[in-house]
Design an enzyme around this catalytic site. Structure first.
Site, PDB file in Angstrom:
ATOM      1  N   CYS A 160      -2.259   0.258   9.149  1.00 50.69           N
ATOM      2  CA  CYS A 160      -1.650   1.067   8.080  1.00 50.69           C
ATOM      3  C   CYS A 160      -1.309   2.424   8.675  1.00 50.69           C
ATOM      4  CB  CYS A 160      -2.636   1.193   6.922  1.00 50.69           C
ATOM      5  SG  CYS A 160      -1.988   2.089   5.504  1.00 50.69           S
ATOM      6  N   CYS A 162       0.808  -1.217   0.000  1.00 53.01           N
ATOM      7  CA  CYS A 162       0.000   0.000   0.000  1.00 53.01           C
ATOM      8  C   CYS A 162       0.844   1.272   0.000  1.00 53.01           C
ATOM      9  CB  CYS A 162      -0.934   0.004   1.205  1.00 53.01           C
ATOM     10  SG  CYS A 162      -0.083  -0.048   2.798  1.00 53.01           S
ATOM     11  N   ARG A 200      -4.556  -5.275   9.717  1.00 55.58           N
ATOM     12  CA  ARG A 200      -3.478  -4.516   9.082  1.00 55.58           C
ATOM     13  C   ARG A 200      -3.512  -3.089   9.613  1.00 55.58           C
ATOM     14  NH1 ARG A 200      -3.493  -1.170   4.249  1.00 55.58           N
ATOM     15  NH2 ARG A 200      -5.563  -1.994   3.716  1.00 55.58           N
ATOM     16  N   HIS A 206      -4.863   4.053  10.059  1.00 58.57           N
ATOM     17  CA  HIS A 206      -6.104   3.291  10.134  1.00 58.57           C
ATOM     18  C   HIS A 206      -5.788   1.802  10.271  1.00 58.57           C
ATOM     19  CE1 HIS A 206      -7.454   7.081   8.292  1.00 58.57           C
ATOM     20  NE2 HIS A 206      -8.626   6.817   8.845  1.00 58.57           N
ATOM     21  N   ASP A 251      -7.747  -6.883   6.723  1.00 58.46           N
ATOM     22  CA  ASP A 251      -7.215  -7.669   5.604  1.00 58.46           C
ATOM     23  C   ASP A 251      -5.743  -8.035   5.829  1.00 58.46           C
ATOM     24  OD1 ASP A 251      -5.983  -5.219   5.297  1.00 58.46           O
ATOM     25  OD2 ASP A 251      -6.899  -4.747   3.368  1.00 58.46           O
ATOM     26  N   HIS A 269      -2.811  11.333  15.607  1.00 56.10           N
ATOM     27  CA  HIS A 269      -3.357  10.507  14.540  1.00 56.10           C
ATOM     28  C   HIS A 269      -2.220   9.674  13.964  1.00 56.10           C
ATOM     29  CE1 HIS A 269      -5.558   9.233  10.974  1.00 56.10           C
ATOM     30  NE2 HIS A 269      -4.551   9.665  10.228  1.00 56.10           N
TER      31      HIS A 269
END
Length: 318
Positions: free
Chosen positions: A291, A237, A289, A277, A281, A274
């Protein structure tokens, strides 16, 4: 060769809230909820919480002192409680909810007394520290439905921790907000945009998306450990991806409805940064996951962990 373990026993009010802070730390083998310090054999939850037996709700921790020393356990214990409350903890009142350190050796007693004096002299609290330091006695494990409650009934656990007042007390009394402001002012524009404005850095054009070095990732603001290279993988990604955090207590999840999507945001608890997310998957046993934006992280190489004050996390690479 078997690793040496010791026991530590702490009473901090409702034992539901005293498991998670310790459970995910390196060197912690087991955290059991139970009852100790009373006069009745094999007490039940109903007897204890109605103050019929003299027991405290407590947790007993099996730990590896060479990985997570007793001093660190004490430090973490203080950060979960109001040590000035002699009548219970938050909205739980009565002797079963009082705080105490139950020592298992003369060295534990010495370290506990030392840490209590240090906390009192720090000036963090204007009122006296009233947490008792008591010899350990028989510990009775609580009923099975109380064990690992934060995992079994996470929604109710989170509501309880917030509704009881514990979560706000910890936020108000144990977070270094002044230091946080100084660090935030030193962030790069991208680090600030990501951590403070919920931004997202470009994929494949960030610092750690293809990092292959061993080490841990800490919050760029608080320095709290978040993820390990042992759980990092290439998800394709363009951002660093992990199957799980080092310490689930330090990672908050919130629903995110921005950009016309329904996602689960990941934030750091201490700094409220922050991070990114989490998706369902991933390849790990939990199918997750994480990310994460590189801009929210600082990488500490394995060979620098001791130098940077993260020596206890070396166990992740044994």
């Amino acid at each position: 060769m078997m690793k040496q373990t010791e026991l530590a026993t702490f009473a901090g009010g409702c034992f539901w809230c005293m498991v998670q802070p310790f459970d995910e730390m390196p060197g912690i083998e087991r955290v059991v909820s139970g009852y100790t310090g009373g006069t009745v054999e094999n007490p039940t939850y109903e007897q204890v919480c109605s103050n019929q037996t003299g027991h405290y709700e407590a947790v007993q921790i099996t730990f590896q002192p060479d990985v997570f020393p007793y001093e660190k356990l004490l430090e973490l214990f203080w950060q979960q409680i109001d040590p000035t409350d002699a009548g219970g903890q938050f909205f739980d009142r009565g002797e079963s909810y009082k705080t105490a350190i139950f020592y298992h050796s003369a060295e534990q007693e010495r370290l506990a007394e030392q840490s209590k004096v240090k906390l009192q002299e720090s000036g963090k609290f204007s009122k006296p520290i009233v947490t008792e330091i008591i010899p350990a006695s028989v510990f009775y494990p609580a009923e099975e439905y109380h064990q690992d409650y934060y995992k079994k009934n996470s929604a109710h656990y989170n509501r309880y921790k917030t509704g009881s007042g514990r979560a706000k007390f910890i936020e108000d009394h144990w977070k270094n907000n002044d230091g946080k402001k100084d660090i935030i002012q030193s962030l790069t524009p991208m680090q600030y945009e990501v951590t403070q404005n919920n931004g997202t850095e470009p994929p494949f054009r960030n610092e750690y998306w293809d990092n292959k070095e061993e080490g841990i990732y800490v919050d760029i603001v608080s320095g709290k450990p978040l993820f390990s290279s042992t759980e990092q993988y290439d998800a394709g990604c363009g951002w660093p991806s992990f199957t799980k955090p080092i310490d689930e207590e330090e990672v908050d999840e919130k629903m995110d409805f921005t950009h016309g999507m329904v996602r689960t945001e990941v934030r750091s608890k201490t700094a409220d940064s922050h991070l990114g997310h989490v998706f369902n998957d991933g390849p790990g046993p939990n199918g997750l996951r994480y990310c994460i934006n590189s801009a929210a992280l600082k990488f500490i190489p394995k060979n620098e962990l001791a130098e940077k004050g993260y020596e206890r996390y070396s166990v992740l690479f044994d």
